[in-house]
Every structure is written in C-alpha cells, then in structure tokens.
Enzyme design. Structure first.
Site, PDB file in Angstrom:
ATOM      1  N   GLY A  14      -3.930  -4.216  -1.763  1.00  0.00           N
ATOM      2  CA  GLY A  14      -4.559  -2.423  -1.824  1.00  0.00           C
ATOM      3  C   GLY A  14      -6.278  -3.020  -2.615  1.00  0.00           C
ATOM      4  N   SER A  59      -9.229  -4.097  -1.588  1.00  0.00           N
ATOM      5  CA  SER A  59      -9.994  -3.584  -0.379  1.00  0.00           C
ATOM      6  C   SER A  59     -11.474  -3.478  -1.730  1.00  0.00           C
ATOM      7  CB  SER A  59      -9.929  -3.160   0.992  1.00  0.00           C
ATOM      8  OG  SER A  59      -9.184  -1.805   0.662  1.00  0.00           O
ATOM      9  N   TYR A 114       3.603  11.372 -10.371  1.00  0.00           N
ATOM     10  CA  TYR A 114       2.708  10.187  -9.782  1.00  0.00           C
ATOM     11  C   TYR A 114       3.846   9.173 -11.038  1.00  0.00           C
ATOM     12  CZ  TYR A 114      -0.837   6.516 -10.748  1.00  0.00           C
ATOM     13  OH  TYR A 114      -1.556   5.817 -11.247  1.00  0.00           O
ATOM     14  N   ILE A 147      -9.036   3.921 -15.342  1.00  0.00           N
ATOM     15  CA  ILE A 147     -10.382   2.860 -15.325  1.00  0.00           C
ATOM     16  C   ILE A 147     -11.082   3.870 -13.734  1.00  0.00           C
ATOM     17  CG2 ILE A 147     -10.527   1.012 -14.190  1.00  0.00           C
ATOM     18  CD1 ILE A 147      -8.483   0.735 -16.428  1.00  0.00           C
TER      19      ILE A 147
HETATM   20  N1  LIG Z   1      -7.888   3.601 -11.678  1.00  0.00           N
HETATM   21  C1  LIG Z   1      -6.704   4.029 -12.445  1.00  0.00           C
HETATM   22  O1  LIG Z   1      -7.167   5.078 -13.921  1.00  0.00           O
HETATM   23  C2  LIG Z   1      -5.873   4.057 -12.257  1.00  0.00           C
HETATM   24  C3  LIG Z   1      -4.889   3.760 -14.126  1.00  0.00           C
HETATM   25  C4  LIG Z   1      -3.413   3.467 -14.171  1.00  0.00           C
HETATM   26  C5  LIG Z   1      -3.130   2.164 -12.801  1.00  0.00           C
HETATM   27  N2  LIG Z   1      -3.126   2.529 -11.489  1.00  0.00           N
HETATM   28  C6  LIG Z   1      -3.005   2.122 -10.454  1.00  0.00           C
HETATM   29  O2  LIG Z   1      -4.067   0.772 -10.118  1.00  0.00           O
HETATM   30  C7  LIG Z   1      -3.669   0.576  -8.578  1.00  0.00           C
HETATM   31  C8  LIG Z   1      -5.304   0.463  -7.838  1.00  0.00           C
HETATM   32  O3  LIG Z   1      -6.085   1.694  -8.236  1.00  0.00           O
HETATM   33  P1  LIG Z   1      -7.337   1.830  -8.161  1.00  0.00           P
HETATM   34  O4  LIG Z   1      -7.789   2.523  -9.221  1.00  0.00           O
HETATM   35  O5  LIG Z   1      -7.959   0.493  -7.275  1.00  0.00           O
HETATM   36  O6  LIG Z   1      -7.502   2.736  -7.038  1.00  0.00           O
HETATM   37  P2  LIG Z   1      -8.371   2.879  -5.827  1.00  0.00           P
HETATM   38  O7  LIG Z   1     -10.083   2.402  -5.666  1.00  0.00           O
HETATM   39  O8  LIG Z   1      -8.451   4.230  -4.742  1.00  0.00           O
HETATM   40  O9  LIG Z   1      -8.104   1.301  -4.313  1.00  0.00           O
HETATM   41  C9  LIG Z   1      -6.735   2.115  -4.529  1.00  0.00           C
HETATM   42  C10 LIG Z   1      -6.270   0.553  -2.839  1.00  0.00           C
HETATM   43  O10 LIG Z   1      -5.228   0.672  -2.674  1.00  0.00           O
HETATM   44  C11 LIG Z   1      -5.490   0.736  -1.227  1.00  0.00           C
HETATM   45  N3  LIG Z   1      -4.281   1.581  -0.716  1.00  0.00           N
HETATM   46  C12 LIG Z   1      -4.132   3.038  -0.307  1.00  0.00           C
HETATM   47  N4  LIG Z   1      -3.225   3.940   0.053  1.00  0.00           N
HETATM   48  C13 LIG Z   1      -2.536   2.708   0.720  1.00  0.00           C
HETATM   49  C14 LIG Z   1      -1.156   2.200   1.588  1.00  0.00           C
HETATM   50  N5  LIG Z   1      -0.397   3.955   2.340  1.00  0.00           N
HETATM   51  N6  LIG Z   1      -1.173   1.620   1.896  1.00  0.00           N
HETATM   52  C15 LIG Z   1      -2.047  -0.004   1.403  1.00  0.00           C
HETATM   53  N7  LIG Z   1      -2.815   0.438   0.611  1.00  0.00           N
HETATM   54  C16 LIG Z   1      -3.518   1.180   0.187  1.00  0.00           C
HETATM   55  C17 LIG Z   1      -6.346   1.046  -0.805  1.00  0.00           C
HETATM   56  O11 LIG Z   1      -6.867   0.844   0.621  1.00  0.00           O
HETATM   57  P3  LIG Z   1      -7.961   0.823   1.393  1.00  0.00           P
HETATM   58  O12 LIG Z   1      -9.072   1.217   0.932  1.00  0.00           O
HETATM   59  O13 LIG Z   1      -8.047   0.308   2.524  1.00  0.00           O
HETATM   60  O14 LIG Z   1      -7.559   2.812   2.240  1.00  0.00           O
HETATM   61  C18 LIG Z   1      -7.334   0.658  -2.051  1.00  0.00           C
HETATM   62  O15 LIG Z   1      -7.297  -1.067  -1.568  1.00  0.00           O
HETATM   63  C19 LIG Z   1      -2.765   1.886  -8.086  1.00  0.00           C
HETATM   64  O16 LIG Z   1      -1.386   1.244  -7.942  1.00  0.00           O
HETATM   65  C20 LIG Z   1      -2.814   3.217  -8.688  1.00  0.00           C
HETATM   66  O17 LIG Z   1      -2.125   3.905  -9.340  1.00  0.00           O
HETATM   67  C21 LIG Z   1      -4.963   3.047 -11.343  1.00  0.00           C
END
Ligand SMILES: NC(=O)c1ccc[n+]([C@@H]2O[C@H](COP(=O)([O-])OP(=O)(O)OC[C@H]3O[C@@H](n4cnc5c(N)ncnc54)[C@H](OP(=O)(O)O)[C@@H]3O)[C@@H](O)[C@H]2O)c1
Length: 255
Positions: free
Chosen positions: A13, A15, A160, A193
């Site tokens: 993930g 991208s 979640y 974040i």
């Molecule tokens: N943002 C926050 O507040 C936060 C806080 C704590 C933990 N997290 C965790 O951090 C991680 C990244 O989150 P983020 O905030 O960066 O989210 P994001 O900006 O929505 O990015 C999500 C990434 O995961 C990929 N993805 C989504 N569904 C997928 C699937 N079925 N198979 C493979 N890849 C998939 C997406 O790929 P595509 O774009 O190519 O579809 C994208 O690259 C997650 O595990 C999330 O639970 C986030």
C-alpha cells in the site's frame, strides 16, 4: 541522517498515504523499494519515479491484500523483479502497511464490513507474510502497522480496532517464531494522521481534526512525514535489538 545501504524494502500500500511516505523516506536513506498498489497504478508509478530520481531502484507491483488466492502469484512476481532488477533472490524489509478504514458503531457493523476489514487488515497480513518468508533474507525485518485505536477507544472503530489488536498479538508471535532466522518483527501504531484514510476524515473534517489535536500532547494532528521517518529509524541498524514491540507514533494521543 543514518543511511541504510544495500537493502531492499517491500512496502504494501505504498501508492498513497503512510506507505508512500515510508517508501520515499526509506529511499532517502539509501533503501531500494518494491512499491505495491491495489487500484492506484498511476500514483504507484509516480512513487517509483520519485525513488528513481533519488538514485535508488524501485518497481511497482499490483497486490490485493484481501485476495489470499493471488498471493502465490504475487510471490512469483516478487521473485521475478528481485532477479531482473537486483540480481538477487531475497529482500530485507517487509512493511505490512496496506489497509482500509470502516467507521461504524458496533451495533451497525455488518458481517460484510467485518469480513472486509478482516481480510485486508488481519488475514491478508497473516498469509502474505507467511508466503513472503521464502523471499525475506535471514536477518531481515518486518514492521506491521497498527493504530492508536488498539490501545484507546473511540466510538465507531470496534471492528477495525479489534483487527489491529490482532496485528499486535501476531507481531509478538512472529518475533518469537522468526527469531531463529534473526528476523526482528515490530508494530508501529500511528495516531490519527492526515491521509485519504477513512475518506480523509482526519484531514478534511475540521471538527474531528480540532478534537484530535486537543487530545494530543504535542497539540496537532499527525502528518505522513511523522510516520515514514519513524519506520525508517526503526529499520536502521541502530535499532536492531528492538523486537516484538509496539511503538506508538502519535504525538502523545490520549495519554
Ligand atoms: N491515517 C491514519 O490516521 C492511520 C492511523 C493509524 C493507522 N493507519 C494505518 O496505516 C495504514 C495506511 O493507511 P493510510 O492512512 O496511508 O491510508 P490511505 O492513504 O487510504 O492508503 C491506503 C493504501 O493501502 C492500499 N490498499 C487499500 N486496499 C488495499 C487492498 N485491498 N490490497 C492492497 N492494498 C490496498 C491503497 O492502495 P491503492 O490506492 O492502490 O488502492 C493505498 O496505497 C493502514 O493499515 C491504516 O490502517 C492509518
């Protein structure tokens, strides 16, 4: 800046969001990267171009973390790019980052919501890591991404948070069982974040943003740059003795 040379990372993930930031920060520190995307191919290719512009090697592969049947084929592709681009058979760092958010009260969470989260956030991580073990070098590292929501609670995150709690337990088991291969496994648990995650609510909903900032010791919401550096630091040689741990990276949220 501690450089990490002659290493290859696979960041799921990457991208967008935290994965992208991690891939770019690792590249700045001298690491080559296998980027994975699910639907955002153009964004993934842009990340690859940015990494190449830094003089590192990178490639983008498609991965659906929820589709376990495709994992054998994914490992074949990883093998192929390792041979073609790096003339090697294994990589060093696996960052299990790909994920989605579904925010619904416990009473309204459907079996479909639960299964979707389970498949991407927990089952996918479990079996992808299992399948990739043959292409991770002895002495390598694994970082699993959890969330502050596995320590504290906010309404709407029961499914979640439960999956991410599972990731934290899995991390300790992996650390125990992979120790004989000198593979250290840790959890990074970001606070809230500003990314596209969960529809971009943390970034775009001012009321939510203000509330989180007010509950964070350092007085603001996190940004992707707060996370990639922490993951890269954890993967440096300076932190080689950290193993089986959960490290929260939240600016001190809900202390
Ligand atoms: N943002 C926050 O507040 C936060 C806080 C704590 C933990 N997290 C965790 O951090 C991680 C990244 O989150 P983020 O905030 O960066 O989210 P994001 O900006 O929505 O990015 C999500 C990434 O995961 C990929 N993805 C989504 N569904 C997928 C699937 N079925 N198979 C493979 N890849 C998939 C997406 O790929 P595509 O774009 O190519 O579809 C994208 O690259 C997650 O595990 C999330 O639970 C986030």
């Amino acid at each position: 800046m501690t450089q990490i040379t002659q290493k290859i990372a696979l960041v799921t993930g990457s991208s967008r969001g935290l994965g992208k930031n991690t891939a770019l920060t690792l590249a700045q520190k001298g690491v080559d990267v296998i980027v994975t995307y699910h639907s955002s191919e153009a964004e993934a290719n842009a990340v690859v171009s940015e990494i190449k512009a830094m003089g590192r090697k990178a490639v983008a592969l498609q991965l659906d973390s929820s589709d376990i049947q495709t994992f054998d084929g994914f490992v074949v592709q990883v093998n192929r790019v390792l041979q073609d681009i790096w003339q090697t058979e294994q990589f060093n760092f696996l960052i299990n980052n790909a994920g989605i958010g579904i925010s619904k009260p416990f009473t309204e969470t459907t079996e479909e919501d639960f299964d979707r989260l389970m498949n991407i956030q927990l089952k996918g991580v479990f079996f992808l890591t299992q399948k990739l073990l043959s292409v991770i070098q002895d002495g390598g590292r694994i970082v699993n991404i959890s969330t502050g929501l596995a320590r504290f609670t906010l309404p709407g995150f029961s499914a979640y948070g439960a999956m991410k709690g599972g990731i934290e337990v899995l991390t300790r088991y992996l650390a125990k069982e992979l120790g004989e291969r000198q593979i250290a496994v840790n959890t990074i648990a970001p606070g809230a974040i500003e990314t596209d995650f969960g529809g971009g609510a943390v970034r775009d909903n001012q009321q939510m943003n203000d509330f989180i900032a007010s509950q964070t010791a350092l007085g603001r919401v996190g940004v992707p740059d707060d996370i990639g550096g922490a993951i890269a630091a954890l993967l440096s040689e300076d932190n080689r003795w950290i193993n089986g741990q959960r490290i929260e990276v939240s600016g001190g949220m809900f202390l």
